[in-house]
Motif scaffolding. Structure first.
Motif, PDB file in Angstrom:
ATOM      1  N   ILE A   8      17.586  55.461  30.540  1.00 40.83           N
ATOM      2  CA  ILE A   8      18.732  56.916  29.539  1.00 40.83           C
ATOM      3  C   ILE A   8      19.647  56.081  28.531  1.00 40.83           C
ATOM      4  O   ILE A   8      20.869  55.385  28.515  1.00 40.83           O
ATOM      5  N   ASP A   9      19.395  56.508  27.557  1.00 45.34           N
ATOM      6  CA  ASP A   9      20.643  56.384  26.337  1.00 45.34           C
ATOM      7  C   ASP A   9      21.456  56.989  26.502  1.00 45.34           C
ATOM      8  O   ASP A   9      21.601  57.888  26.262  1.00 45.34           O
ATOM      9  N   PRO A  10      22.367  56.055  26.731  1.00 44.16           N
ATOM     10  CA  PRO A  10      24.223  57.230  26.650  1.00 44.16           C
ATOM     11  C   PRO A  10      24.534  57.936  25.691  1.00 44.16           C
ATOM     12  O   PRO A  10      25.372  58.647  25.237  1.00 44.16           O
ATOM     13  N   ALA A  11      23.504  57.752  24.397  1.00 46.55           N
ATOM     14  CA  ALA A  11      24.373  58.308  22.884  1.00 46.55           C
ATOM     15  C   ALA A  11      24.111  59.816  22.811  1.00 46.55           C
ATOM     16  O   ALA A  11      23.795  60.631  22.363  1.00 46.55           O
ATOM     17  N   THR A  12      22.236  59.657  23.576  1.00 44.43           N
ATOM     18  CA  THR A  12      21.661  60.872  22.825  1.00 44.43           C
ATOM     19  C   THR A  12      21.224  61.836  24.481  1.00 44.43           C
ATOM     20  O   THR A  12      20.959  62.761  24.976  1.00 44.43           O
ATOM     21  N   ALA A  29      19.280  60.804  26.352  1.00 41.92           N
ATOM     22  CA  ALA A  29      17.581  60.686  26.012  1.00 41.92           C
ATOM     23  C   ALA A  29      16.436  59.563  27.165  1.00 41.92           C
ATOM     24  O   ALA A  29      17.258  58.363  26.802  1.00 41.92           O
ATOM     25  N   ILE A  30      15.151  59.673  27.725  1.00 42.09           N
ATOM     26  CA  ILE A  30      14.334  58.271  28.219  1.00 42.09           C
ATOM     27  C   ILE A  30      13.964  58.106  27.410  1.00 42.09           C
ATOM     28  O   ILE A  30      12.989  58.526  26.621  1.00 42.09           O
ATOM     29  N   VAL A  31      14.126  56.811  27.378  1.00 41.65           N
ATOM     30  CA  VAL A  31      13.808  55.925  26.082  1.00 41.65           C
ATOM     31  C   VAL A  31      13.172  54.779  27.191  1.00 41.65           C
ATOM     32  O   VAL A  31      13.803  54.139  28.175  1.00 41.65           O
ATOM     33  N   PRO A  32      12.067  53.933  26.710  1.00 42.24           N
ATOM     34  CA  PRO A  32      11.320  52.838  27.155  1.00 42.24           C
ATOM     35  C   PRO A  32      12.119  51.882  26.929  1.00 42.24           C
ATOM     36  O   PRO A  32      13.181  51.330  25.952  1.00 42.24           O
ATOM     37  N   LEU A  33      12.327  50.869  28.508  1.00 38.06           N
ATOM     38  CA  LEU A  33      13.576  49.241  27.757  1.00 38.06           C
ATOM     39  C   LEU A  33      11.912  48.578  27.102  1.00 38.06           C
ATOM     40  O   LEU A  33      10.474  48.810  26.580  1.00 38.06           O
ATOM     41  N   TYR A  34      12.473  47.463  26.167  1.00 39.00           N
ATOM     42  CA  TYR A  34      11.306  46.635  25.685  1.00 39.00           C
ATOM     43  C   TYR A  34      10.147  46.239  26.519  1.00 39.00           C
ATOM     44  O   TYR A  34      10.468  45.438  27.533  1.00 39.00           O
ATOM     45  N   ARG A  48      15.125  49.947  24.448  1.00 36.76           N
ATOM     46  CA  ARG A  48      16.115  49.680  24.963  1.00 36.76           C
ATOM     47  C   ARG A  48      15.814  48.103  25.701  1.00 36.76           C
ATOM     48  O   ARG A  48      14.387  48.007  26.501  1.00 36.76           O
ATOM     49  N   ARG A  49      16.389  46.889  25.865  1.00 33.04           N
ATOM     50  CA  ARG A  49      16.958  45.792  26.458  1.00 33.04           C
ATOM     51  C   ARG A  49      16.596  45.854  28.011  1.00 33.04           C
ATOM     52  O   ARG A  49      15.742  45.459  28.862  1.00 33.04           O
ATOM     53  N   CYS A  50      17.571  46.840  28.094  1.00 35.80           N
ATOM     54  CA  CYS A  50      17.552  46.881  29.336  1.00 35.80           C
ATOM     55  C   CYS A  50      18.623  48.148  30.176  1.00 35.80           C
ATOM     56  O   CYS A  50      19.866  48.466  29.399  1.00 35.80           O
ATOM     57  N   SER A  51      18.194  48.284  30.908  1.00 39.87           N
ATOM     58  CA  SER A  51      19.740  50.220  31.879  1.00 39.87           C
ATOM     59  C   SER A  51      20.536  49.965  31.383  1.00 39.87           C
ATOM     60  O   SER A  51      21.831  50.843  31.164  1.00 39.87           O
ATOM     61  N   SER A  52      21.030  48.775  31.846  1.00 37.18           N
ATOM     62  CA  SER A  52      22.485  48.367  31.801  1.00 37.18           C
ATOM     63  C   SER A  52      23.667  47.111  31.285  1.00 37.18           C
ATOM     64  O   SER A  52      24.627  47.467  31.057  1.00 37.18           O
ATOM     65  N   TRP A  53      22.614  47.491  29.783  1.00 40.47           N
ATOM     66  CA  TRP A  53      23.455  46.359  28.985  1.00 40.47           C
ATOM     67  C   TRP A  53      23.198  47.645  27.427  1.00 40.47           C
ATOM     68  O   TRP A  53      22.469  48.301  27.492  1.00 40.47           O
ATOM     69  N   THR A  54      24.955  47.659  27.064  1.00 37.94           N
ATOM     70  CA  THR A  54      24.869  48.305  25.780  1.00 37.94           C
ATOM     71  C   THR A  54      24.950  47.695  24.639  1.00 37.94           C
ATOM     72  O   THR A  54      24.608  46.274  24.294  1.00 37.94           O
TER      73      THR A  54
END
Length: 106
Positions: free
Chosen positions: A61-65, A67-72, A100-106
């Motif tokens: 989940i993108d923290p800014a939006t 939205a559900i986004v695929p991991l890299y 996103r690279r990983c669910s817990s990376w920002t």
């Protein structure tokens, strides 16, 4: 085959195995529980940090939006398009856009 294709670096964050205390691991890009195969196209070399943080996940989940986004996905996504900050060493900083690279990376 997997190690040779990765050229000695994590395929998620590009951290070189030669700079790591622990050896990199072979990871299922799409986990078996999500119907991922054991074929070489679904395997990648990854550092312990990426492997532990990614786990079996394929999206976040993108923290800014929210939205559900695929991991890299190293076979489907272009590194330069997904992570456009232009560094050859992305583990030193930067914020990805798109996948996103990983669910817990920002």
């Amino acid at each position: 085959m997997v190690q040779r294709r990765a050229q000695g670096a994590c395929e998620y964050c590009r951290f070189p195995e030669s700079a790591s205390i622990l050896p990199h691991q072979v990871d299922h890009i799409i986990g078996r529980q999500h119907r991922g195969s054991d074929g070489v196209d679904n395997l990648c070399l990854c550092c312990i940090r990426c492997n532990l943080k990614k786990g079996p996940n394929i999206a976040s989940i993108d923290p800014a939006t929210s939205a559900i986004v695929p991991l890299y996905h190293p076979r489907r996504h272009s590194w330069g398009t997904t992570f456009p900050w232009g560094r050859r060493e992305p583990w030193k900083g930067g914020r990805p856009r798109g996948a996103r690279r990983c669910s817990s990376w920002t």
